[in-house]
Design a protein around this motif. Structure first.
Motif, PDB file in Angstrom:
ATOM      1  N   GLY A  29       0.876  -1.176   0.000  1.00  0.00           N
ATOM      2  CA  GLY A  29       0.000   0.000   0.000  1.00  0.00           C
ATOM      3  C   GLY A  29       0.912   1.224   0.000  1.00  0.00           C
ATOM      4  N   ARG A  30       0.340   2.415   0.086  1.00  0.00           N
ATOM      5  CA  ARG A  30       1.191   3.614   0.105  1.00  0.00           C
ATOM      6  C   ARG A  30       0.655   4.649   1.085  1.00  0.00           C
ATOM      7  NH1 ARG A  30      -2.327   6.612   0.044  1.00  0.00           N
ATOM      8  NH2 ARG A  30      -3.474   7.647  -1.619  1.00  0.00           N
ATOM      9  N   VAL A  31       1.567   5.509   1.527  1.00  0.00           N
ATOM     10  CA  VAL A  31       1.133   6.699   2.265  1.00  0.00           C
ATOM     11  C   VAL A  31       1.830   7.893   1.624  1.00  0.00           C
ATOM     12  CG1 VAL A  31       2.917   6.547   4.100  1.00  0.00           C
ATOM     13  CG2 VAL A  31       0.766   7.744   4.534  1.00  0.00           C
ATOM     14  N   GLY A  35       2.148  16.759  -0.525  1.00  0.00           N
ATOM     15  CA  GLY A  35       1.866  16.912  -1.959  1.00  0.00           C
ATOM     16  C   GLY A  35       0.519  16.269  -2.247  1.00  0.00           C
ATOM     17  N   GLU A  36      -0.544  16.881  -1.690  1.00  0.00           N
ATOM     18  CA  GLU A  36      -1.869  16.263  -1.787  1.00  0.00           C
ATOM     19  C   GLU A  36      -2.734  17.030  -2.772  1.00  0.00           C
ATOM     20  OE1 GLU A  36      -2.499  13.065  -1.114  1.00  0.00           O
ATOM     21  OE2 GLU A  36      -1.921  13.504   0.953  1.00  0.00           O
ATOM     22  N   HIS A  37      -3.419  16.279  -3.617  1.00  0.00           N
ATOM     23  CA  HIS A  37      -4.250  16.856  -4.681  1.00  0.00           C
ATOM     24  C   HIS A  37      -3.402  17.723  -5.617  1.00  0.00           C
ATOM     25  CE1 HIS A  37      -8.156  15.304  -3.406  1.00  0.00           C
ATOM     26  NE2 HIS A  37      -7.698  15.449  -2.169  1.00  0.00           N
ATOM     27  N   GLY A 174      -5.244  10.505 -10.211  1.00  0.00           N
ATOM     28  CA  GLY A 174      -3.948  10.838 -10.791  1.00  0.00           C
ATOM     29  C   GLY A 174      -3.029   9.622 -10.761  1.00  0.00           C
ATOM     30  N   ILE A 175      -1.731   9.864 -10.944  1.00  0.00           N
ATOM     31  CA  ILE A 175      -0.765   8.768 -11.058  1.00  0.00           C
ATOM     32  C   ILE A 175      -0.130   8.386  -9.719  1.00  0.00           C
ATOM     33  CG2 ILE A 175       1.147  10.330 -11.679  1.00  0.00           C
ATOM     34  CD1 ILE A 175       0.620   6.716 -12.975  1.00  0.00           C
ATOM     35  N   MET A 176      -0.337   9.206  -8.687  1.00  0.00           N
ATOM     36  CA  MET A 176       0.451   9.024  -7.465  1.00  0.00           C
ATOM     37  C   MET A 176       0.393   7.618  -6.866  1.00  0.00           C
ATOM     38  SD  MET A 176       0.443  11.002  -3.850  1.00  0.00           S
ATOM     39  CE  MET A 176      -1.261  10.789  -3.366  1.00  0.00           C
ATOM     40  N   ASP A 177      -0.812   7.086  -6.675  1.00  0.00           N
ATOM     41  CA  ASP A 177      -0.930   5.847  -5.899  1.00  0.00           C
ATOM     42  C   ASP A 177      -0.239   4.688  -6.611  1.00  0.00           C
ATOM     43  OD1 ASP A 177      -2.491   7.519  -4.431  1.00  0.00           O
ATOM     44  OD2 ASP A 177      -4.393   6.609  -5.004  1.00  0.00           O
ATOM     45  N   THR A 340      -3.906  12.494   4.827  1.00  0.00           N
ATOM     46  CA  THR A 340      -3.168  11.966   3.676  1.00  0.00           C
ATOM     47  C   THR A 340      -4.131  11.249   2.742  1.00  0.00           C
ATOM     48  OG1 THR A 340      -1.299  10.577   2.995  1.00  0.00           O
ATOM     49  CG2 THR A 340      -2.544   9.821   4.900  1.00  0.00           C
ATOM     50  N   GLY A 341      -3.839  11.282   1.441  1.00  0.00           N
ATOM     51  CA  GLY A 341      -4.728  10.637   0.462  1.00  0.00           C
ATOM     52  C   GLY A 341      -5.794  11.615  -0.004  1.00  0.00           C
ATOM     53  N   ALA A 342      -6.907  11.071  -0.485  1.00  0.00           N
ATOM     54  CA  ALA A 342      -7.933  11.919  -1.089  1.00  0.00           C
ATOM     55  C   ALA A 342      -8.649  12.794  -0.063  1.00  0.00           C
ATOM     56  CB  ALA A 342      -8.948  11.056  -1.827  1.00  0.00           C
TER      57      ALA A 342
HETATM   58  C1  GLA Z   1      -6.254   9.813  -4.354  1.00  0.00           C
HETATM   59  C2  GLA Z   1      -5.895   9.676  -5.838  1.00  0.00           C
HETATM   60  C3  GLA Z   1      -4.495  10.230  -6.098  1.00  0.00           C
HETATM   61  C4  GLA Z   1      -4.339  11.641  -5.541  1.00  0.00           C
HETATM   62  C5  GLA Z   1      -4.815  11.712  -4.089  1.00  0.00           C
HETATM   63  C6  GLA Z   1      -4.838  13.110  -3.541  1.00  0.00           C
HETATM   64  O1  GLA Z   1      -5.415   8.994  -3.585  1.00  0.00           O
HETATM   65  O2  GLA Z   1      -5.967   8.320  -6.232  1.00  0.00           O
HETATM   66  O3  GLA Z   1      -4.235  10.198  -7.487  1.00  0.00           O
HETATM   67  O4  GLA Z   1      -5.010  12.576  -6.331  1.00  0.00           O
HETATM   68  O5  GLA Z   1      -6.125  11.168  -3.942  1.00  0.00           O
HETATM   69  O6  GLA Z   1      -3.546  13.620  -3.442  1.00  0.00           O
END
Ligand code: GLA
Length: 391
Positions: A29-31, A35-37, A174-177, A340-342
């Motif tokens: 998994g990830r944290v 750098g959110e949104h 987005g691509i982050m996760d 953190t996260g969405a």
């Molecule tokens: C979710 C999305 C990510 C990113 C985050 C907010 O985890 O899947 O792409 O936008 O929200 O940073």
């Protein structure tokens, strides 16, 4: 004690038999530290992979059948389908993720022609916002590559994961996760420029401190629609700005430029959304510099500022996440704390000095339960590697 990988194999053998070659895999998994949104705004992110994630046991079949089972959704039992039925179905639940990956591989010219049996087990807390779905996507991509011999890099797996989430599952992420999971490296966070996909690994060895995740246990409801709403608010703000200044994304602007041009965004709400995207991107760049200078306190201060911006300008926190963070800030030994996260639920991430971890869990836990009416869960986490074949 029986390990997770043994449990997955045992479950596989009980359901599908022990003959043939059963392969075992894991994806984390990830944290996100900061750098959110920003990832759909052409900005930077700074996530890391965890040592918790998704285990998979898989075996090729000779026909085109798919038999899928998750130990996290036992009541669903085994879902049988086939390579000829790769369409999204709401009632298909979690199986849409592996199916989406098989479909996306096909779209990218890697047609899977043989079915397989699959058992998954995830030890990422449910609905925690630690990317259990991206973890399932990446473990599936990794096993498809390994079982069927496709030539595909981990970075490509991340892009295919995002593609399947966008196009098959209809979530505009987005691509982050997927990137954090596919490219994870133990004890490092990934400083990724989402505009160019250039990235660097930054050591995140916090001498004398731990990363603590607090899970709000708030059920996510409107989350996905609000996520898409924030995206379109940012797109509208960008379109307004582009009439005044030549940029491709909000991530192209410095804070000073934003202040100079912001009045062309006539909608006050859109202006605040864009402000968050611009400032958060710059904070992320600053945070990585602070870490390189060994200035963890400064890093923590930027995490706190990130939360304030997500709370006041981006408005994706809510009382649960705000309570967790604001209670954390009261505790001596908390270096930084933020959602953190969405957002809209999910969890917070905090950097906490070793000697304060117990007090953190006790005090934040008690204050949260008192105010919100149900308990939060706490996890002291480690930063792990990307996907692997275990056996
Ligand atoms: C979710 C999305 C990510 C990113 C985050 C907010 O985890 O899947 O792409 O936008 O929200 O940073």
């Amino acid at each position: 004690m029986i390990t997770e990988r043994e449990r997955v194999r045992e479950t596989f053998e009980n359901l599908f038999g022990s003959e043939g070659e059963i392969r075992l895999y894991f994806a984390p998994g990830r944290v996100n530290m900061i750098g959110e949104h920003t990832d759909y705004n052409g900005g930077h992110v700074f996530p890391c992979a965890l040592t918790i994630g998704t285990y998979a046991a898989a075996r090729k079949r000779t026909d085109r059948k798919l038999r899928l089972y998750s130990m996290n959704f036992e009541k669903r039992g085994v879902t049988e389908s086939s390579l000829d039925e790769l369409t999204y179905q709401e009632e298909a639940g979690w199986t849409n993720y592996p199916k989406g990956m098989i479909w996306a591989f096909g779209e990218k010219g890697m047609k899977v022609e043989q079915g397989f049996d699959l058992v998954l087990f995830g030890n990422i807390p449910n609905a925690s916002g630690l990317s259990s779905s991206a973890s399932v996507e990446i473990v599936t991509g990794f096993l498809l590559k390994d079982l069927f011999g496709f030539e595909v890099s981990n970075q490509e797996l991340a892009l295919i994961g995002q593609y399947s989430e966008n196009r098959f599952n209809g979530v505009n992420c987005g691509i982050m996760d997927q990137f954090a999971i596919a490219m994870g490296r133990a004890d490092h966070a990934i400083f990724l420029d989402t505009a160019t996909l250039k990235y660097e690994y930054a050591p995140l060895s916090l001498a004398g401190a731990k990363i603590v995740i607090a899970c709000s246990n708030k059920k996510r409801g409107l989350g996905d629609s609000k996520y898409n709403e924030r995206r379109s608010e940012c797109e509208s703000a960008l379109a307004a700005l582009q009439k005044a200044v030549k940029i491709d994304s909000l991530g192209d602007l410095t804070e000073e430029q934003f202040e100079q041009y912001k009045d062309v965004i006539s909608d006050e709400v859109q202006r605040r959304r864009a402000k968050h995207a611009v400032y958060e991107n710059q904070r992320t760049v600053q945070a990585v510099k602070a870490l390189a200078d060994n200035d963890v306190e400064r890093f923590g201060g930027l995490m706190n500022a990130s939360h304030v911006s997500l709370r006041d300008d981006y408005e994706v926190t809510g009382i649960e996440l705000d309570t967790l963070v604001e209670e954390a800030w009261k505790i001596d030994g908390v270096i930084g704390s933020r959602m953190t996260g969405a957002g809209f639920g999910g969890c917070t991430v905090s950097i906490v000095k070793d000697e304060a971890v117990d007090a953190f869990i006790a005090q934040v836990g008690a204050a949260y339960e008192k105010k919100i009416g149900y308990a939060a869960d706490f996890y002291v986490v480690e930063i792990g590697d990307g996907p692997v074949r275990l056996a």
